[in-house]
Design an enzyme around this catalytic site. Sequence first.
Site, PDB file in Angstrom:
ATOM      1  CG  ASP A  47      -2.103  -0.687   1.210  1.00  0.00           C
ATOM      2  OD1 ASP A  47      -2.510  -0.998   0.103  1.00  0.00           O
ATOM      3  OD2 ASP A  47      -2.693  -0.932   2.274  1.00  0.00           O
ATOM      4  CE  LYS A  69      -8.474   1.343  -2.154  1.00  0.00           C
ATOM      5  NZ  LYS A  69      -7.937   0.449  -1.124  1.00  0.00           N
ATOM      6  CG  MET A 180      -8.788   7.374   6.621  1.00  0.00           C
ATOM      7  SD  MET A 180      -9.694   5.906   6.080  1.00  0.00           S
ATOM      8  CE  MET A 180     -10.145   5.177   7.646  1.00  0.00           C
TER       9      MET A 180
HETATM   10  N1  SAH Z   1      -4.290   0.525   9.318  1.00  0.00           N
HETATM   11  C1  SAH Z   1      -3.753   1.862   9.416  1.00  0.00           C
HETATM   12  C2  SAH Z   1      -4.786   2.915   9.147  1.00  0.00           C
HETATM   13  C3  SAH Z   1      -5.406   2.857   7.760  1.00  0.00           C
HETATM   14  S1  SAH Z   1      -6.483   4.199   7.436  1.00  0.00           S
HETATM   15  C4  SAH Z   1      -3.101   2.046  10.773  1.00  0.00           C
HETATM   16  O1  SAH Z   1      -3.274   1.215  11.677  1.00  0.00           O
HETATM   17  O2  SAH Z   1      -2.363   3.012  10.918  1.00  0.00           O
HETATM   18  C5  SAH Z   1      -5.367   5.391   6.722  1.00  0.00           C
HETATM   19  C6  SAH Z   1      -5.240   6.576   7.641  1.00  0.00           C
HETATM   20  O3  SAH Z   1      -4.275   6.339   8.647  1.00  0.00           O
HETATM   21  C7  SAH Z   1      -4.745   7.845   6.962  1.00  0.00           C
HETATM   22  O4  SAH Z   1      -5.765   8.540   6.284  1.00  0.00           O
HETATM   23  C8  SAH Z   1      -4.255   8.627   8.155  1.00  0.00           C
HETATM   24  O5  SAH Z   1      -5.335   9.164   8.898  1.00  0.00           O
HETATM   25  C9  SAH Z   1      -3.627   7.536   8.989  1.00  0.00           C
HETATM   26  N2  SAH Z   1      -2.174   7.385   8.753  1.00  0.00           N
HETATM   27  C10 SAH Z   1      -1.543   6.239   8.460  1.00  0.00           C
HETATM   28  N3  SAH Z   1      -0.207   6.436   8.392  1.00  0.00           N
HETATM   29  C11 SAH Z   1      -0.013   7.746   8.650  1.00  0.00           C
HETATM   30  C12 SAH Z   1       1.142   8.566   8.741  1.00  0.00           C
HETATM   31  N4  SAH Z   1       2.371   8.073   8.541  1.00  0.00           N
HETATM   32  N5  SAH Z   1       0.985   9.878   9.043  1.00  0.00           N
HETATM   33  C13 SAH Z   1      -0.241  10.384   9.251  1.00  0.00           C
HETATM   34  N6  SAH Z   1      -1.372   9.659   9.179  1.00  0.00           N
HETATM   35  C14 SAH Z   1      -1.257   8.356   8.893  1.00  0.00           C
END
Ligand code: SAH
Length: 269
Positions: A47, A69, A180
């Site tokens: 991803d 995406k 998100m």
């Molecule tokens: N499974 C992931 C979340 C997926 S949803 C987890 O546990 O982290 C995707 C969202 O995660 C993004 O829109 C943002 O809100 C957040 N996100 C993931 N990595 C990030 C990063 N390095 N910096 C800021 N937000 C992040």
Amino acid sequence: MTAQSSRTAGSVSTGSVTLVGGGPGTAELLTIAAVTALQQADVVLFDRLAPNDDLASLAPKATLIDVGKRAGSHPVSQTGIEDLMVEHALSGQRVVRLKGGDPYVFGRGSEEVLACHRNGIAVTVISGVTSAIAVPAAAGIPLTHRGISHAFTVISGHAPLTDNELEGLTLLGSTIVVLMGVGTLPTFSQGLLRHGMPAAMPVAIIERGFSATQRTTVSTLSTVLADAAAAGVRSPAVLVVGEVVRLAFSGDSAAEDLVARAAEFAVSD
Ligand code: SAH
């Protein structure tokens, strides 16, 4: 990305799928189990938010397939990802599905596990460090602190929250973490205010955690929309709403000024 459909069913032993939580974007926060799974992988479907800079050396034997995406375009649909995963596993390959953060936190990981079950493919899940906790921490924000907050709620801002959810969060009165949540920030912040959350409640938005361009914007509930617009805040970002934001120490003087401003605002409110 070719399906191995030319092979006759049954002529190869079925492979496997491992859903790997890749953590919040830096290879340093991969688990040992994640590194081992990557080393053994024949195929890696990764991803956008998973750590992917150094993937070729982390998964030296593997074909690397970017299914991420990107804003405005969807190179591979969720069904397309599941089909690829299943096809490669059925052709005998060890497939790693590398996901950002933890596979079971808003990552559609459970849908991918179900797709494996439907197709009789052995699947395991390796937990990852979720951005919900690690990204605030990277900005110096603890989600709990004795005497300040003894709970935190992690919520998806993908769709606007309902009035019941907004009311529940306001009544709970502890730390709120939104993933998100940039797109729904207007309805979210206005909704919390409408349900009685104090205007001076500190809010932090941490963009691009663990990257060279990580940035923290600290504000208050009533000013966050204007501050986010002025700063040009964009996804991916983690939002934190709660008194714990006052504990932030990012080493960034602009963020510290904003924390101080939020504190002044609270005192005079
Ligand atoms: N499974 C992931 C979340 C997926 S949803 C987890 O546990 O982290 C995707 C969202 O995660 C993004 O829109 C943002 O809100 C957040 N996100 C993931 N990595 C990030 C990063 N390095 N910096 C800021 N937000 C992040």
